[in-house]
Motif scaffolding. Structure first.
Motif, mmCIF file in Angstrom:
data_model
loop_
_atom_site.group_PDB
_atom_site.id
_atom_site.type_symbol
_atom_site.label_atom_id
_atom_site.label_comp_id
_atom_site.label_asym_id
_atom_site.label_seq_id
_atom_site.Cartn_x
_atom_site.Cartn_y
_atom_site.Cartn_z
ATOM 1 N N LEU A 106 0.670 -1.054 -0.545
ATOM 2 C CA LEU A 106 -0.051 -0.446 0.006
ATOM 3 C C LEU A 106 0.987 1.293 0.179
ATOM 4 O O LEU A 106 2.072 1.424 0.403
ATOM 5 N N LYS A 107 0.262 2.339 -0.611
ATOM 6 C CA LYS A 107 1.131 3.565 -0.366
ATOM 7 C C LYS A 107 0.706 4.104 0.754
ATOM 8 O O LYS A 107 -0.280 3.656 1.373
ATOM 9 N N PRO A 108 1.725 4.610 1.101
ATOM 10 C CA PRO A 108 1.848 5.343 2.552
ATOM 11 C C PRO A 108 0.504 5.762 3.259
ATOM 12 O O PRO A 108 -0.029 5.471 4.083
ATOM 13 N N GLU A 109 0.472 7.366 2.497
ATOM 14 C CA GLU A 109 -0.799 8.008 2.960
ATOM 15 C C GLU A 109 -2.169 7.632 2.330
ATOM 16 O O GLU A 109 -2.833 8.625 2.933
ATOM 17 N N THR A 110 -1.989 7.114 0.881
ATOM 18 C CA THR A 110 -3.327 7.296 0.788
ATOM 19 C C THR A 110 -3.898 6.047 0.180
ATOM 20 O O THR A 110 -5.098 5.707 -0.492
ATOM 21 N N ILE A 138 -14.395 0.883 -5.187
ATOM 22 C CA ILE A 138 -13.483 1.259 -6.209
ATOM 23 C C ILE A 138 -13.227 2.935 -6.936
ATOM 24 O O ILE A 138 -12.612 3.896 -6.330
ATOM 25 N N GLU A 139 -15.428 3.254 -7.102
ATOM 26 C CA GLU A 139 -14.844 4.747 -7.784
ATOM 27 C C GLU A 139 -15.201 5.609 -6.548
ATOM 28 O O GLU A 139 -14.466 6.485 -7.056
ATOM 29 N N ASN A 140 -14.706 5.516 -5.216
ATOM 30 C CA ASN A 140 -15.211 5.948 -3.679
ATOM 31 C C ASN A 140 -14.306 6.543 -3.629
ATOM 32 O O ASN A 140 -13.862 7.234 -2.364
ATOM 33 N N LEU A 141 -12.057 5.746 -3.936
ATOM 34 C CA LEU A 141 -11.622 5.566 -2.955
ATOM 35 C C LEU A 141 -10.955 5.249 -4.225
ATOM 36 O O LEU A 141 -9.615 5.196 -3.297
ATOM 37 N N SER A 142 -10.534 5.183 -5.158
ATOM 38 C CA SER A 142 -9.619 5.629 -6.656
ATOM 39 C C SER A 142 -9.942 6.171 -7.317
ATOM 40 O O SER A 142 -10.865 6.765 -8.002
ATOM 41 N N TYR A 143 -9.223 6.222 -8.281
ATOM 42 C CA TYR A 143 -9.045 7.574 -9.206
ATOM 43 C C TYR A 143 -8.513 6.547 -10.860
ATOM 44 O O TYR A 143 -8.726 5.200 -10.498
ATOM 45 N N GLU A 144 -9.113 6.882 -12.010
ATOM 46 C CA GLU A 144 -8.800 6.087 -13.310
ATOM 47 C C GLU A 144 -7.615 6.086 -13.039
ATOM 48 O O GLU A 144 -6.320 6.520 -12.773
ATOM 49 N N ASN A 145 -7.129 4.923 -13.200
ATOM 50 C CA ASN A 145 -5.815 4.107 -13.783
ATOM 51 C C ASN A 145 -4.932 4.221 -12.244
ATOM 52 O O ASN A 145 -4.022 3.753 -12.515
ATOM 53 N N ASP A 146 -5.248 4.043 -11.332
ATOM 54 C CA ASP A 146 -4.684 3.371 -9.895
ATOM 55 C C ASP A 146 -4.376 2.373 -9.732
ATOM 56 O O ASP A 146 -5.154 1.191 -10.843
ATOM 57 N N MET A 147 -4.116 1.640 -9.172
ATOM 58 C CA MET A 147 -3.658 0.258 -8.952
ATOM 59 C C MET A 147 -4.313 -0.493 -8.015
ATOM 60 O O MET A 147 -4.730 -0.014 -6.365
ATOM 61 N N TYR A 203 -3.108 8.492 7.088
ATOM 62 C CA TYR A 203 -3.954 8.027 5.584
ATOM 63 C C TYR A 203 -4.325 9.477 5.597
ATOM 64 O O TYR A 203 -4.993 10.584 5.761
ATOM 65 N N GLN A 204 -4.156 10.376 4.196
ATOM 66 C CA GLN A 204 -4.660 11.525 4.320
ATOM 67 C C GLN A 204 -5.334 11.207 2.827
ATOM 68 O O GLN A 204 -4.279 11.237 2.083
ATOM 69 N N PRO A 205 -6.546 11.085 2.861
ATOM 70 C CA PRO A 205 -7.171 10.687 1.825
ATOM 71 C C PRO A 205 -7.610 12.488 0.611
ATOM 72 O O PRO A 205 -6.991 13.719 1.489
ATOM 73 N N HIS A 206 -7.548 12.220 -0.427
ATOM 74 C CA HIS A 206 -6.855 13.403 -1.214
ATOM 75 C C HIS A 206 -8.284 13.991 -1.710
ATOM 76 O O HIS A 206 -9.480 13.686 -0.966
ATOM 77 N N GLN A 207 -7.974 15.417 -1.750
ATOM 78 C CA GLN A 207 -9.049 16.539 -0.617
ATOM 79 C C GLN A 207 -10.229 15.742 -2.061
ATOM 80 O O GLN A 207 -11.290 16.954 -1.935
ATOM 81 N N THR A 208 -9.922 16.001 -2.960
ATOM 82 C CA THR A 208 -10.942 15.707 -4.446
ATOM 83 C C THR A 208 -11.903 14.678 -4.472
ATOM 84 O O THR A 208 -12.888 14.225 -5.260
ATOM 85 N N GLN A 209 -11.400 13.825 -3.464
ATOM 86 C CA GLN A 209 -12.315 12.288 -3.500
ATOM 87 C C GLN A 209 -13.268 12.601 -2.904
ATOM 88 O O GLN A 209 -13.157 13.491 -2.445
ATOM 89 N N TYR A 210 -14.334 11.603 -3.193
ATOM 90 C CA TYR A 210 -15.819 11.668 -3.277
ATOM 91 C C TYR A 210 -15.369 11.764 -1.845
ATOM 92 O O TYR A 210 -15.196 10.673 -0.951
#
Length: 289
Positions: free
Chosen positions: A128-132, A232-241, A194-201
């Motif tokens: 996992l990516k450390p902060e997101t 997946i739609e609410n916790l990641s973005y297109e092309n995320d792994m 954990y630091q979610p992206h500010q543009t995240q739903y």
């Protein structure tokens, strides 16, 4: 049939029972007599005939899935692999995965499968990516304390969501409970907050479930595709792994495909891998990709 006084449904049953191979038929008769259940012999044979039919249907589906899976070519963006996740996912670079969504075998009272949950915690902590990065994992209620302890070995507990099955509750007769939801445990890396992206739903922690016993056509423990798509739609973005270490019939893979995510999934059961590939090949054909 009317002249003989035989209803249609009785005739149908007898015809299906007559299709049982003679050697299996005789062996089942002897086995049933030894059990001495006190049930009508014809009822026992009808039950056996239905079992054989289900097994035949499953075998035909497995053969079809294997045939379709052989037609699926390599895809660097989307990988479905056969093998143990502890070995298969060793090829994935550290700290590169955005989201792990999975449904492992639930821990039993005797501790069966507990080792898989500890291993999942260790592998997820590496990937996992450390902060997101997040791990979302279905769990049964009976084994919830053990599941939390195991995942907390290498990860940090973040939240619990509830997947609702309001129309299809399970009944726990011993406790006289009706259960309408399944826990979805959410974990993040221990070594960073954990630091979610500010543009995240905004993620709602009550999810309307669409997977239940009546729709488990592809796997006995199958979960719903729309549940996975919501996560997946609410916790990641297109092309995320996105990764699923316990692939099953490929529900998470199918959701990731529809949402244009990169994906790696694996399972120790080759039939599951083939079924997942078959479902994905149908998805690609239906959408003309």
């Amino acid at each position: 049939l009317e002249t003989l006084g035989v209803p249609k449904h009785v005739s149908r049953r007898r015809q299906i029972m007559a299709g049982i191979p003679e050697d299996l038929f005789e062996a089942r008769i002897e086995y049933t007599k030894k059990l001495n259940r006190g049930r009508d012999l014809s009822a026992e044979m009808w039950s056996y005939a239905k079992y054989l039919k289900r097994e035949q249907d499953r075998q035909e589906r497995r053969e079809e899935a294997a045939s379709r899976a052989a037609e699926v070519g390599p895809d660097e963006k989307f990988k479905i692999l056969h093998g143990d996740f502890r070995e298969i996912l060793s090829c994935v670079p550290d700290k590169t995965v955005d989201l792990i969504v999975t449904d492992p075998s639930y821990i039993r009272k005797d501790g069966t499968y507990l080792d898989l949950w500890y291993a999942l915690s260790e592998v997820a902590a590496r990937l996992l990516k450390p902060e997101t990065g997040l791990l979302l994992c279905y769990s049964g209620k009976f084994c919830l304390p053990e599941a939390i302890n195991a995942l907390s070995e290498h990860l940090q507990y973040l939240w619990t969501a509830a997947v609702l099955y309001e129309s299809f509750p399970d009944t726990i007769h011993r406790l006289r409970f009706k259960t309408y939801f399944k826990p979805l445990l959410i974990y993040c890396s221990k070594d960073a907050d954990y630091q979610p992206h500010q543009t995240q739903y905004w993620f709602k922690d009550i999810i309307q479930g669409d997977g239940y016993r009546g729709l488990k056509d592809h796997h006995p423990w199958e979960q719903g595709v729309f549940e996975a798509m919501y996560v997946i739609e609410n916790l990641s973005y297109e092309n995320d792994m996105v990764v699923d270490p316990f692939l099953g019939s490929g529900t998470v893979a199918l959701a990731a495909k529809r949402l244009n995510r990169r994906f790696i999934g694996c399972d120790v059961d080759e039939d599951c891998v083939n079924e997942a590939k078959r479902r994905l090949s149908e998805e690609i054909t239906d959408h003309g990709e």
